[in-house]
Write an enzyme that holds these catalytic residues in place. Structure first.
Site, PDB file in Angstrom:
ATOM      1  CD  GLU A 148      -8.115   3.330   1.598  1.00 55.24           C
ATOM      2  OE1 GLU A 148      -8.624   3.282   0.460  1.00 55.24           O
ATOM      3  OE2 GLU A 148      -6.971   3.787   1.805  1.00 55.24           O
ATOM      4  CG  HIS A 149      -7.014  -0.742   2.735  1.00 59.97           C
ATOM      5  ND1 HIS A 149      -6.299   0.292   2.152  1.00 59.97           N
ATOM      6  CD2 HIS A 149      -7.961  -1.096   1.837  1.00 59.97           C
ATOM      7  CE1 HIS A 149      -6.786   0.535   0.944  1.00 59.97           C
ATOM      8  NE2 HIS A 149      -7.799  -0.292   0.732  1.00 59.97           N
ATOM      9  CG  HIS A 195      -1.864   2.830  -3.423  1.00 63.46           C
ATOM     10  ND1 HIS A 195      -2.711   2.887  -4.500  1.00 63.46           N
ATOM     11  CD2 HIS A 195      -2.069   1.617  -2.850  1.00 63.46           C
ATOM     12  CE1 HIS A 195      -3.411   1.759  -4.575  1.00 63.46           C
ATOM     13  NE2 HIS A 195      -3.043   0.979  -3.587  1.00 63.46           N
ATOM     14  CG  ASP A 228      -6.019  -2.178  -3.084  1.00 62.02           C
ATOM     15  OD1 ASP A 228      -6.945  -1.615  -2.480  1.00 62.02           O
ATOM     16  OD2 ASP A 228      -4.814  -2.022  -2.797  1.00 62.02           O
ATOM     17  CG  HIS A 256     -45.979  24.104   9.334  1.00 65.64           C
ATOM     18  ND1 HIS A 256     -45.363  25.256   8.961  1.00 65.64           N
ATOM     19  CD2 HIS A 256     -45.171  23.082   8.933  1.00 65.64           C
ATOM     20  CE1 HIS A 256     -44.217  24.977   8.354  1.00 65.64           C
ATOM     21  NE2 HIS A 256     -44.077  23.653   8.319  1.00 65.64           N
ATOM     22  CD  GLN A 287      -2.790  -1.200  -0.038  1.00 67.04           C
ATOM     23  OE1 GLN A 287      -3.558  -0.281  -0.312  1.00 67.04           O
ATOM     24  NE2 GLN A 287      -2.667  -2.271  -0.821  1.00 67.04           N
TER      25      GLN A 287
END
Length: 433
Positions: free
Chosen positions: A318-319, A253, A352, A412, A250
């Site tokens: 995230e992961h 990335h 992924d 109303h 990762q």
């Protein structure tokens, strides 16, 4: 008490770098609002050295590009899209529409309506991220979105054929070779050649993420995104080599992608660091993975499994990859994450690229309040109401009058009064005519 064997750079340094991104993105969006296609073309030339006669590919061009992709690549794309499609359909099946009668003649209902146009941003630049086409376009089509506009940039001046094939096979209605802020802005605000969309989904670099953030409200977005994150949870039995490989998977990335290890074993922590330092110099993607590891990686040693899970939830990453003797414990012990990967046999890279769950996931702590992209993101869950029984109409009309006047909402209240008058002949003392 956790012991930190490796620290990341201070958050203040990260925040300072984002200020320039925000300013640049705001300028590009404003320019595209004012000058439309002319500005889009200028930014594409500037940032991607790309200025074709038309940024949108014709059906004939798409067919020719797809035919140039090796058969095995096409077969693999079809297989993975089948996995994504099947999971998205299961998600859709889990979403119920209903109509219930709550009082005599009072029917309340819920239904799901797909957004009418969605934009899918497929990152390019250095890497052709074909998998993002599966995640954004296939999922939108399962939801029933009638028009999906897909944008991806050229890669070093070349058409990313495999990405175009993935976009086409996923069901994109329009394919544009256009990237960056200019693609996001064009999809959001529209130009003479591109009709705007209602929602934009898909990952991207800091500029793409910031463009989506600034345009949110004018359009919907999948989520606020930042650099890819991985958190590995490991106990005494975890393999440090696997931990190291997966952390680096990762980190490649981008140079700002955090990779964090939390472990109950100091030995696992130290050996993982050593394995990273052994593997990293030979990685083809070292120019991204090395600064990511150097500046944004962390290694924590904790005293217990309880402390490990508690600290993991604080990260809200995230992961989260769980390399423990009982990985499914994480399902009960954790509440703040984008996606869990349970056991040594299940790596984040599967999520992924191939397994079928969606890889567009919350970052920068957004897992505290949202999950990732899913079929429901493309659906508007709406309600409807109907009253056909006069007694219920009178009951609710009187109740509405009383409740509204408590809040000093006379208008109303009068709407309720009229329904009670129509249904049961109630007096309307405020109606003097």
């Amino acid at each position: 008490m956790a012991e930190i064997l490796k620290h990341a750079v201070p958050k203040a340094e990260v925040t300072a770098s984002l200020d320039q991104v925000r300013e640049t993105v705001a300028g590009v969006i404003a320019d595209i609002r004012e000058r439309g296609d002319e500005a889009v073309r200028e930014y594409s030339e500037k940032f991607d050295n790309w200025s074709p006669g038309s940024f949108r590919l014709s059906a004939e061009e798409v067919e020719k590009i797809v035919a140039s992709v090796p058969e095995q690549v096409i077969a693999d794309i079809r297989f993975v899209q089948d996995q994504v499609r099947a999971f998205a359909r299961h998600q859709l099946d889990s979403m119920g529409e209903f109509e219930v009668e709550t009082l005599p003649g009072v029917r309340l209902g819920q239904k799901h309506i797909p957004v009418q146009a969605a934009g899918a941003y497929i990152p390019g630049g250095r890497y052709p991220l074909t998998a993002s086409a599966h995640m954004t376009i296939v999922t939108a089509k399962v939801a029933g979105v009638p028009r999906v506009v897909a944008c991806t940039p050229p890669i070093r001046g070349e058409i990313p054929a495999a990405t175009v094939a993935a976009m086409h096979l996923a069901g994109a209605d329009e394919i544009w070779l256009l990237g960056g802020v200019q693609a996001v802005a064009a999809m959001a605000v529209g130009t003479d050649t591109m009709q705007p969309v209602n929602l934009i989904a898909g990952p991207g670099n800091a500029y793409v993420a910031e463009a989506k953030r600034q345009l949110f409200g004018e359009i919907g977005i999948d989520l606020f995104a930042g650099p890819t994150e991985i958190l590995v949870l490991a106990d005494d039995d975890a393999d440090p080599f696997v931990c190291a490989v997966d952390l680096l998977s990762q980190a490649e990335h981008g140079p700002d992608s955090p990779a964090v290890l939390i472990t109950t074993s100091r030995e696992v922590a130290e050996r993982t660091i050593a394995e990273v330092e052994r593997i990293l110099p030979g990685m083809p993607t070292r120019d991204y993975a090395e600064p990511a590891w150097r500046d944004h990686a962390q290694v924590h040693v904790v005293d217990s499994v309880d402390e490990m899970y508690a600290l993991a939830d604080e990260f809200a990453f995230e992961h989260v990859e769980v390399l423990t003797a009982e990985p499914r414990e994480a399902l009960a012990r954790m509440t703040q994450y984008g996606a869990l990967f349970l056991g040594e046999g299940t790596c984040v890279s599967f999520g992924d690229k191939v397994i079928g769950t969606n890889h567009v996931l919350p970052t920068r702590g957004a897992a505290r309040y949202t999950g990732g992209l899913w079929v429901g993101k493309y659906l508007k869950t709406v309600t409807y109401q109907e009253i056909t029984d006069t007694e219920s109409q009178a009951l609710l009309g009187r109740l509405c009058g009383r409740a509204s006047r408590v809040e000093l909402f006379e208008g109303h209240a009068r709407s309720g009064d009229v329904r009670a008058a129509k249904a049961a002949g109630d007096a309307l003392p405020w109606n003097t005519e």
